[in-house]
Enzyme design. Sequence first.
Site, short mmCIF file in Angstrom:
data_model
loop_
_atom_site.label_atom_id
_atom_site.label_comp_id
_atom_site.label_asym_id
_atom_site.label_seq_id
_atom_site.Cartn_x
_atom_site.Cartn_y
_atom_site.Cartn_z
N THR A 174 0.83 -1.21 0.00
CA THR A 174 0.00 0.00 0.00
C THR A 174 0.87 1.26 0.00
O THR A 174 0.56 2.26 -0.66
CB THR A 174 -0.95 0.00 1.21
OG1 THR A 174 -1.71 -1.20 1.18
CG2 THR A 174 -1.90 1.19 1.16
N HIS A 216 2.83 5.88 -2.85
CA HIS A 216 4.01 6.63 -3.30
C HIS A 216 3.96 6.84 -4.81
O HIS A 216 4.14 7.96 -5.31
CB HIS A 216 5.28 5.87 -2.91
CG HIS A 216 6.54 6.41 -3.51
ND1 HIS A 216 7.41 7.23 -2.83
CD2 HIS A 216 7.08 6.26 -4.76
CE1 HIS A 216 8.43 7.57 -3.62
NE2 HIS A 216 8.26 6.98 -4.80
N GLU A 217 3.70 5.76 -5.54
CA GLU A 217 3.67 5.86 -7.01
C GLU A 217 2.52 6.78 -7.45
O GLU A 217 2.65 7.53 -8.42
CB GLU A 217 3.54 4.48 -7.65
CG GLU A 217 4.66 3.50 -7.29
CD GLU A 217 6.05 4.00 -7.62
OE1 GLU A 217 6.21 4.74 -8.61
OE2 GLU A 217 7.00 3.66 -6.88
N ASP A 224 10.52 12.30 -6.03
CA ASP A 224 11.06 11.47 -4.95
C ASP A 224 11.80 12.33 -3.93
O ASP A 224 12.34 13.38 -4.25
CB ASP A 224 12.03 10.43 -5.53
CG ASP A 224 11.29 9.30 -6.21
OD1 ASP A 224 10.32 8.78 -5.63
OD2 ASP A 224 11.69 8.94 -7.34
ZN LIG Z 1 9.26 7.40 -6.50
#
Ligand SMILES: [Zn+2]
Length: 196
Positions: free
Chosen positions: A117, A122-123, A132
């Site tokens: 999850t 994050h994606e 990032d």
């Molecule tokens: Zn990333």
Amino acid sequence: MSKRIAVLAALVPALLGATAGVAPAHSAPRAPATVVTLTYDAGAAGPWADSITQAVQNWNDAVHNVRLEPASSPGAADYVYEATSGWPQTTLGPIFPGGSGDVQLGQQAVDEGYDATRITAHETGHILGLPDDYSGPCSELMSGHGPGTSCTNAKPDAAEAAQVDANYASGLAPTRHGHHQMVIDIWSGRVHSGSH
Ligand SMILES: [Zn+2]
């Protein structure tokens, strides 16, 4: 009409005009007239379905200017989630309606011990335009693999939510040309030192 009154009569509108000219243009409300709705298709995401549902809910709970919803039909989706065998990689947005973002949920990151999850959330952050920040703390989503496999936080922190809201504040895609880059996330904490 005396000369004095004539001067005042000319001055008052000028002062009002000056005052009116300063304030309004930049104090317009920042909230968009309508929330941007981004649709996604998870038809090819297989075992990631539950993680996608949770990650989407976490983002929808945290932000106000954009909302993620399943597409009514696969072809109509603004971005897709798909399961792959490699490392996760995702289009760096912000993606807007009519766009074509791609979230590749890579099994390799799960095999390394990372939380599915958190990976998905994050994606999804990349889709929403966040870069990032691997050196960040576990409380951030965009720190990704940085805090290690023990970090299972799948919610954006306040700064991340605020940045996404800013990305969608105008309700309009930025006018720029060219295509979006893909961000490849190596979810691995291993130090490649050559010894085990
Ligand atoms: Zn990333």
